[in-house]
Design a protein around this motif. Sequence first.
Motif, PDB file in Angstrom:
ATOM      1  N   LEU A   1      79.019  68.792  59.968  1.00 33.78           N
ATOM      2  CA  LEU A   1      79.703  68.931  58.683  1.00 33.78           C
ATOM      3  C   LEU A   1      80.732  70.056  58.732  1.00 33.78           C
ATOM      4  CD1 LEU A   1      76.587  68.643  56.339  1.00 33.78           C
ATOM      5  CD2 LEU A   1      78.187  66.813  56.944  1.00 33.78           C
ATOM      6  N   LEU A   2      80.358  71.161  59.386  1.00 36.35           N
ATOM      7  CA  LEU A   2      81.262  72.307  59.483  1.00 36.35           C
ATOM      8  C   LEU A   2      82.352  72.067  60.514  1.00 36.35           C
ATOM      9  CD1 LEU A   2      78.480  75.046  59.399  1.00 36.35           C
ATOM     10  CD2 LEU A   2      80.036  74.452  57.529  1.00 36.35           C
ATOM     11  N   ASP A   3      81.971  71.544  61.672  1.00 37.25           N
ATOM     12  CA  ASP A   3      82.944  71.371  62.760  1.00 37.25           C
ATOM     13  C   ASP A   3      84.019  70.350  62.420  1.00 37.25           C
ATOM     14  OD1 ASP A   3      81.451  73.183  64.178  1.00 37.25           O
ATOM     15  OD2 ASP A   3      80.422  71.696  65.412  1.00 37.25           O
ATOM     16  N   TYR A   4      83.645  69.308  61.665  1.00 35.64           N
ATOM     17  CA  TYR A   4      84.571  68.206  61.406  1.00 35.64           C
ATOM     18  C   TYR A   4      85.009  68.118  59.949  1.00 35.64           C
ATOM     19  CZ  TYR A   4      83.372  66.712  66.111  1.00 35.64           C
ATOM     20  OH  TYR A   4      83.188  66.668  67.477  1.00 35.64           O
ATOM     21  N   GLU A   5      84.649  69.109  59.151  1.00 28.61           N
ATOM     22  CA  GLU A   5      85.064  69.172  57.747  1.00 28.61           C
ATOM     23  C   GLU A   5      84.686  67.893  57.004  1.00 28.61           C
ATOM     24  OE1 GLU A   5      89.258  69.985  58.157  1.00 28.61           O
ATOM     25  OE2 GLU A   5      88.900  72.142  58.119  1.00 28.61           O
ATOM     26  N   LEU A   6      83.393  67.611  56.993  1.00 28.63           N
ATOM     27  CA  LEU A   6      82.872  66.399  56.378  1.00 28.63           C
ATOM     28  C   LEU A   6      82.205  66.709  55.050  1.00 28.63           C
ATOM     29  CD1 LEU A   6      81.098  64.949  59.567  1.00 28.63           C
ATOM     30  CD2 LEU A   6      83.497  64.674  58.866  1.00 28.63           C
ATOM     31  N   ALA A   7      82.133  65.710  54.197  1.00 30.16           N
ATOM     32  CA  ALA A   7      81.380  65.818  52.944  1.00 30.16           C
ATOM     33  C   ALA A   7      80.048  65.117  53.116  1.00 30.16           C
ATOM     34  CB  ALA A   7      82.161  65.193  51.792  1.00 30.16           C
ATOM     35  N   ALA A   8      78.975  65.787  52.726  1.00 30.86           N
ATOM     36  CA  ALA A   8      77.630  65.230  52.840  1.00 30.86           C
ATOM     37  C   ALA A   8      77.184  64.638  51.516  1.00 30.86           C
ATOM     38  CB  ALA A   8      76.647  66.322  53.281  1.00 30.86           C
ATOM     39  N   THR A   9      76.313  63.643  51.598  1.00 36.62           N
ATOM     40  CA  THR A   9      75.617  63.134  50.418  1.00 36.62           C
ATOM     41  C   THR A   9      74.303  63.886  50.263  1.00 36.62           C
ATOM     42  OG1 THR A   9      76.554  60.904  50.523  1.00 36.62           O
ATOM     43  CG2 THR A   9      74.406  61.133  49.470  1.00 36.62           C
ATOM     44  N   VAL A  10      74.030  64.379  49.051  1.00 32.95           N
ATOM     45  CA  VAL A  10      72.756  65.046  48.792  1.00 32.95           C
ATOM     46  C   VAL A  10      72.008  64.287  47.703  1.00 32.95           C
ATOM     47  CG1 VAL A  10      73.483  67.319  49.581  1.00 32.95           C
ATOM     48  CG2 VAL A  10      73.839  66.678  47.180  1.00 32.95           C
TER      49      VAL A  10
ATOM     50  N   LEU B   1      76.944  64.306  45.131  1.00 32.75           N
ATOM     51  CA  LEU B   1      75.603  64.061  44.617  1.00 32.75           C
ATOM     52  C   LEU B   1      75.412  62.561  44.403  1.00 32.75           C
ATOM     53  CD1 LEU B   1      72.878  64.862  43.411  1.00 32.75           C
ATOM     54  CD2 LEU B   1      74.066  65.233  41.216  1.00 32.75           C
ATOM     55  N   LYS B   2      74.370  62.013  45.006  1.00 36.46           N
ATOM     56  CA  LYS B   2      74.063  60.610  44.764  1.00 36.46           C
ATOM     57  C   LYS B   2      72.940  60.501  43.736  1.00 36.46           C
ATOM     58  CE  LYS B   2      73.604  56.061  46.557  1.00 36.46           C
ATOM     59  NZ  LYS B   2      73.538  55.176  47.722  1.00 36.46           N
ATOM     60  N   VAL B   3      73.118  59.572  42.809  1.00 35.07           N
ATOM     61  CA  VAL B   3      72.161  59.364  41.724  1.00 35.07           C
ATOM     62  C   VAL B   3      71.545  57.975  41.873  1.00 35.07           C
ATOM     63  CG1 VAL B   3      71.847  59.276  39.228  1.00 35.07           C
ATOM     64  CG2 VAL B   3      73.540  60.846  40.221  1.00 35.07           C
ATOM     65  N   ASP B   4      70.233  57.913  41.858  1.00 35.18           N
ATOM     66  CA  ASP B   4      69.512  56.641  41.906  1.00 35.18           C
ATOM     67  C   ASP B   4      69.365  56.129  40.481  1.00 35.18           C
ATOM     68  OD1 ASP B   4      67.817  54.509  42.206  1.00 35.18           O
ATOM     69  OD2 ASP B   4      66.255  55.603  43.289  1.00 35.18           O
ATOM     70  N   THR B   5      70.116  55.074  40.173  1.00 35.31           N
ATOM     71  CA  THR B   5      70.071  54.499  38.817  1.00 35.31           C
ATOM     72  C   THR B   5      69.254  53.216  38.763  1.00 35.31           C
ATOM     73  OG1 THR B   5      72.167  53.374  39.275  1.00 35.31           O
ATOM     74  CG2 THR B   5      72.273  55.511  38.133  1.00 35.31           C
ATOM     75  N   GLY B   6      68.545  52.910  39.864  1.00 34.08           N
ATOM     76  CA  GLY B   6      67.701  51.717  39.823  1.00 34.08           C
ATOM     77  C   GLY B   6      67.630  50.946  41.108  1.00 34.08           C
ATOM     78  N   MET B   7      68.237  51.440  42.199  1.00 41.14           N
ATOM     79  CA  MET B   7      68.147  50.738  43.470  1.00 41.14           C
ATOM     80  C   MET B   7      66.916  51.160  44.257  1.00 41.14           C
ATOM     81  SD  MET B   7      71.126  50.139  46.283  1.00 41.14           S
ATOM     82  CE  MET B   7      70.902  48.918  47.585  1.00 41.14           C
ATOM     83  N   GLY B   8      66.442  52.393  44.000  1.00 37.73           N
ATOM     84  CA  GLY B   8      65.237  52.849  44.666  1.00 37.73           C
ATOM     85  C   GLY B   8      65.433  53.214  46.117  1.00 37.73           C
ATOM     86  N   ARG B   9      66.661  53.566  46.469  1.00 40.66           N
ATOM     87  CA  ARG B   9      66.939  53.943  47.852  1.00 40.66           C
ATOM     88  C   ARG B   9      67.318  55.420  47.843  1.00 40.66           C
ATOM     89  NH1 ARG B   9      71.378  50.535  51.245  1.00 40.66           N
ATOM     90  NH2 ARG B   9      72.708  51.750  49.866  1.00 40.66           N
ATOM     91  N   LEU B  10      68.515  55.766  48.305  1.00 42.34           N
ATOM     92  CA  LEU B  10      68.947  57.161  48.280  1.00 42.34           C
ATOM     93  C   LEU B  10      69.298  57.588  46.856  1.00 42.34           C
ATOM     94  CD1 LEU B  10      71.264  57.619  51.389  1.00 42.34           C
ATOM     95  CD2 LEU B  10      68.832  58.110  51.172  1.00 42.34           C
ATOM     96  N   GLY B  11      69.371  58.893  46.666  1.00 44.70           N
ATOM     97  CA  GLY B  11      69.789  59.438  45.386  1.00 44.70           C
ATOM     98  C   GLY B  11      68.643  60.076  44.623  1.00 44.70           C
ATOM     99  N   VAL B  12      68.993  61.085  43.819  1.00 50.48           N
ATOM    100  CA  VAL B  12      68.008  61.670  42.923  1.00 50.48           C
ATOM    101  C   VAL B  12      67.782  60.695  41.764  1.00 50.48           C
ATOM    102  CG1 VAL B  12      69.803  62.941  41.642  1.00 50.48           C
ATOM    103  CG2 VAL B  12      67.422  63.699  41.549  1.00 50.48           C
ATOM    104  N   TRP B  13      66.529  60.503  41.400  1.00 53.66           N
ATOM    105  CA  TRP B  13      66.237  59.611  40.276  1.00 53.66           C
ATOM    106  C   TRP B  13      66.957  60.143  39.039  1.00 53.66           C
ATOM    107  CZ3 TRP B  13      65.093  54.869  39.608  1.00 53.66           C
ATOM    108  CH2 TRP B  13      64.597  54.394  38.391  1.00 53.66           C
TER     109      TRP B  13
END
Length: 382
Positions: free
Chosen positions: A96-105, A129-141
């Motif tokens: 993330l630092l070496d290549y100036e990337l944006a991460a999903t949290v 920020l990823k938000v879980d709105t009903g898929m049940g995969r990644l993201g904060v509920w």
Amino acid sequence: MKSKPHRCWAEIDLAAFERNLHRIQSALPDKVRYVAVVKADAYGHGMPQMVRRLMQSGVDCFAVANVHEAADIRHLGAGWPILVLSPVLPGEESYLLDYELAATVSTPEEVQRLNQIASAAGQSIRVHLKVDTGMGRLGVWHEQASEIIRALQASEALQLCGIYTHFSSADTDPEFTHLQRSRFLEVLRLLPDMEISENPDFLIHADNSAAIESFRGDTPFNAVRVGLLQLGVSPYPDSALGRAKVEPVFSFHTRVGIVKELPAGTDISYGRTHTLTQAKRIAVLTAGYGDGIPLELSNKGEVLLQGKRCPILGRVTMDQTIVDISALDKVTPGDEVILIGRSGEEEISANEFSRRAGTIPWECLCSITKRVTRIYTNGREI
């Protein structure tokens, strides 16, 4: 040295790809950012070749599955924002630092870990920020989003530059998609106004080409993720963006290996899954599931030969596939066969190819193996 003839190959029409990009860009509402999703080697099309054209066409951001794919893009060009859609594993943070990337949290643990790494390096890390709105995969509920938003606000070395969700059934369940969108809008209300109003580069994205209806009316959404549609596959033709009149970019080819006559009563291929009820002339093709022809096309798929549809007989094997050519006048070894693409007036689209296999075009295209040579045609249009 004389070049070897291709036994199985894919052709990628770069001019058609560029036309698709321009049509999609023209169909987007004003000020909506184009996030080009190019994960899994650009869905089997070849990431370097596709990314270079996307850069030339002026997309706003790239999205990939992991830091290794992101590093490959960064080697092709500096300056473009790159979002990593999957979790960043412990030990991968330096990318993330070496290549100036944006991460999903998605979790407070990720926020804490990335903040510690960035602080120790004296740098900052951009995050969505990823938000879980009903898929049940990644993201904060969605109901627990306030906790992670507070953690992000308290972090010293993380820069929140976007927020997004993913609609699980945008093409099949508009009522549930509306519920997901409503949940996401509720989470957006938890963000301080300055996150959005004072940062023109802050991306709010909930949509792929199936669900671009978010941009109707006065909503804060300002970006859309585009994947297969830019490659000429329109899984959602009835969506607003799906009506952008894209054209196929990818075609899949093989050749006839041998031609032979078989008598009635012959059992075809492994497992004797097809028995001839009458004498047939068959062709054995020089490709099988080792190249990306799904096993599920056994006894129900079709190929195009001389502009005609020829059914697959028996089980698709690793390196060969048998087809019925009894309806054709003359077929010889080396003749070209179309698995996905057009021959004469007939066409087998990626959608049809995958539907017959009982799956989706994403899987079929990603499953066409490295044994299949990619040939890029037509270059850059001027």
